[in-house]
Design an enzyme around this catalytic site. Structure first.
Site, PDB file in Angstrom:
ATOM      1  N   LEU A  49       0.869  -1.175   0.000  1.00 60.56           N
ATOM      2  CA  LEU A  49       0.000   0.000   0.000  1.00 60.56           C
ATOM      3  C   LEU A  49       0.907   1.226   0.000  1.00 60.56           C
ATOM      4  O   LEU A  49       1.791   1.355   0.847  1.00 60.56           O
ATOM      5  CB  LEU A  49      -0.898  -0.014   1.242  1.00 60.56           C
ATOM      6  CG  LEU A  49      -2.131   0.895   1.258  1.00 60.56           C
ATOM      7  CD1 LEU A  49      -3.064   0.581   0.093  1.00 60.56           C
ATOM      8  CD2 LEU A  49      -2.867   0.738   2.581  1.00 60.56           C
ATOM      9  N   ASP A  50       0.714   2.131  -0.971  1.00 61.94           N
ATOM     10  CA  ASP A  50       1.566   3.310  -1.104  1.00 61.94           C
ATOM     11  C   ASP A  50       1.617   4.118   0.195  1.00 61.94           C
ATOM     12  O   ASP A  50       0.613   4.177   0.932  1.00 61.94           O
ATOM     13  CB  ASP A  50       1.042   4.233  -2.210  1.00 61.94           C
ATOM     14  CG  ASP A  50       1.201   3.631  -3.591  1.00 61.94           C
ATOM     15  OD1 ASP A  50       1.986   2.685  -3.723  1.00 61.94           O
ATOM     16  OD2 ASP A  50       0.532   4.120  -4.524  1.00 61.94           O
ATOM     17  N   PRO A  51       2.755   4.766   0.494  1.00 63.70           N
ATOM     18  CA  PRO A  51       2.834   5.613   1.690  1.00 63.70           C
ATOM     19  C   PRO A  51       1.746   6.690   1.724  1.00 63.70           C
ATOM     20  O   PRO A  51       1.261   7.046   2.799  1.00 63.70           O
ATOM     21  CB  PRO A  51       4.233   6.247   1.577  1.00 63.70           C
ATOM     22  CG  PRO A  51       5.030   5.239   0.818  1.00 63.70           C
ATOM     23  CD  PRO A  51       4.065   4.660  -0.183  1.00 63.70           C
ATOM     24  N   LEU A  52       1.359   7.219   0.547  1.00 62.97           N
ATOM     25  CA  LEU A  52       0.334   8.265   0.511  1.00 62.97           C
ATOM     26  C   LEU A  52      -1.073   7.721   0.734  1.00 62.97           C
ATOM     27  O   LEU A  52      -2.010   8.493   0.917  1.00 62.97           O
ATOM     28  CB  LEU A  52       0.377   9.004  -0.827  1.00 62.97           C
ATOM     29  CG  LEU A  52       1.614   9.883  -1.080  1.00 62.97           C
ATOM     30  CD1 LEU A  52       1.525  10.528  -2.459  1.00 62.97           C
ATOM     31  CD2 LEU A  52       1.755  10.949  -0.004  1.00 62.97           C
ATOM     32  N   ALA A  53      -1.226   6.394   0.709  1.00 62.65           N
ATOM     33  CA  ALA A  53      -2.533   5.766   0.899  1.00 62.65           C
ATOM     34  C   ALA A  53      -2.695   5.312   2.349  1.00 62.65           C
ATOM     35  O   ALA A  53      -1.726   5.065   3.056  1.00 62.65           O
ATOM     36  CB  ALA A  53      -2.684   4.577  -0.043  1.00 62.65           C
TER      37      ALA A  53
END
Length: 328
Positions: A49-53
């Site tokens: 899961l992306d850091p921004l998510a």
């Protein structure tokens, strides 16, 4: 004289913790944090899961890591917000704008386009993604300034709904999709089709495989549980700067989900104590009862109150392929 192997460091804990990952924390960092918190011997996650998510990051401990592929192959649900009027290099807020438009789509125009993104669709993953190109991650190549060409591929979107329009500039969607689908690419392509461009400004994963939103636990809740189990330090230790260790893991272990929960889409075989012992030794067992299937390509067996094995049913017998020997 042969050297003995090193004893694994940590507790032999087995099961899943369904973390509600906060924004700004990478998936690998989240696994490392929980591994330290639980003092676990082995840990891994099911789907980056992306850091921004934010949202669901299932983290497996011990033998549960053997069930990771079953979770990763399951459906995933995302709730995401698209901002119209600009396309970025990363298809989210991290990259600079490369295309822009003044026009904003109507709700009717958006709804008219959504059916084109449901079912098996052709999709080019974002340039800033974990896709490997000649052994290198696409985002590493893109960040180094190289021109990244990623081939399109077929992915499956089971459901895509427009949830709300907070204003003319934004729209909130929910997507249920299969492995390898990028909702950032959906936002990018939908913006291009609508002639207004678009990128994701908020992304949250709410379901992965058998795990649902209500299964999630936050880092704050886990830290509180860890604090409940920490040893008490005397005044001298506190003054010396000592750190209180977790000595009672029961409050933390209350959040651990049985490894078998990851396999709920498979047929379950309940074993007697004698059968469980045979399967743990790698031997097949004959299944009794009128409802027992004669054949099943993939099934899992439980016994002794835990997950015992994954295997197949052939001619009325369960044949173990992967045995779970650890005890949580």
């Amino acid at each position: 004289m042969a050297r003995r192997g090193k004893k694994p460091k940590g507790r032999p804990i087995n099961g899943w913790v369904i973390l509600d990952k906060p924004k700004g924390l990478g998936s690998t960092d989240a696994v490392a944090k929980l591994k330290r918190l639980y003092f676990a011997q082995k840990a891994g996650h099911a789907g980056t899961l992306d850091p921004l998510a934010s949202g669901m990051l299932p983290i497996a401990f011990g033998d549960a890591t053997k069930t990771v592929p079953y979770v990763m192959d399951g459906r995933k649900t995302y709730r995401f917000t698209v901002r119209w009027g600009a396309e970025t290099t990363t298809d989210d807020t991290e990259g600079p704008v490369v295309e822009s438009a003044e026009m904003r789509p109507s709700e009717e125009a958006i709804l008219d386009r959504l059916p084109d993104y449901i079912g098996e669709i052709e999709q080019v993953p974002p340039r800033f993604s974990a896709i490997k190109i000649d052994g290198e991650r696409a985002y590493d190549l893109a960040r180094s300034g190289e021109e990244v060409e990623i081939a399109s591929r077929i992915v499956t979107v089971h459901r895509l709904e427009l949830l709300e329009r907070p204003d003319d500039d934004t729209a909130v969607f929910e997507a249920e999709c299969g492995k390898g689908t990028y909702v950032r690419a959906i936002a990018r392509d939908l913006g291009r089709d609508l002639g207004c461009f678009g990128h994701v400004i908020d992304l949250r994963r709410t379901a992965v495989g058998a795990f649902e939103e209500e299964d999630m636990v936050t880092l704050d809740e886990l830290m509180e549980a860890a604090d409940e189990g920490r040893e008490e330090l005397d005044e001298e230790q506190v003054e010396a700067g000592a750190t209180a260790r977790v000595t009672d893991f029961e409050p933390l272990d209350d959040y651990v989900v049985d490894a078998a929960e990851a396999l709920s889409d498979l047929y379950e075989v309940s074993l007697s104590e004698e059968q469980a012992s045979r399967v743990l030794s790698g031997n097949p067992v004959l299944l009794r009862g009128r409802d027992a299937p004669a054949f099943c390509e993939e099934a899992f067996a439980t016994g002794h109150g835990r997950l015992i094995a994954i295997g197949a049913i052939e001619q009325g017998s369960f044949h173990p392929r992967r045995v779970f020997g650890g005890r949580g």
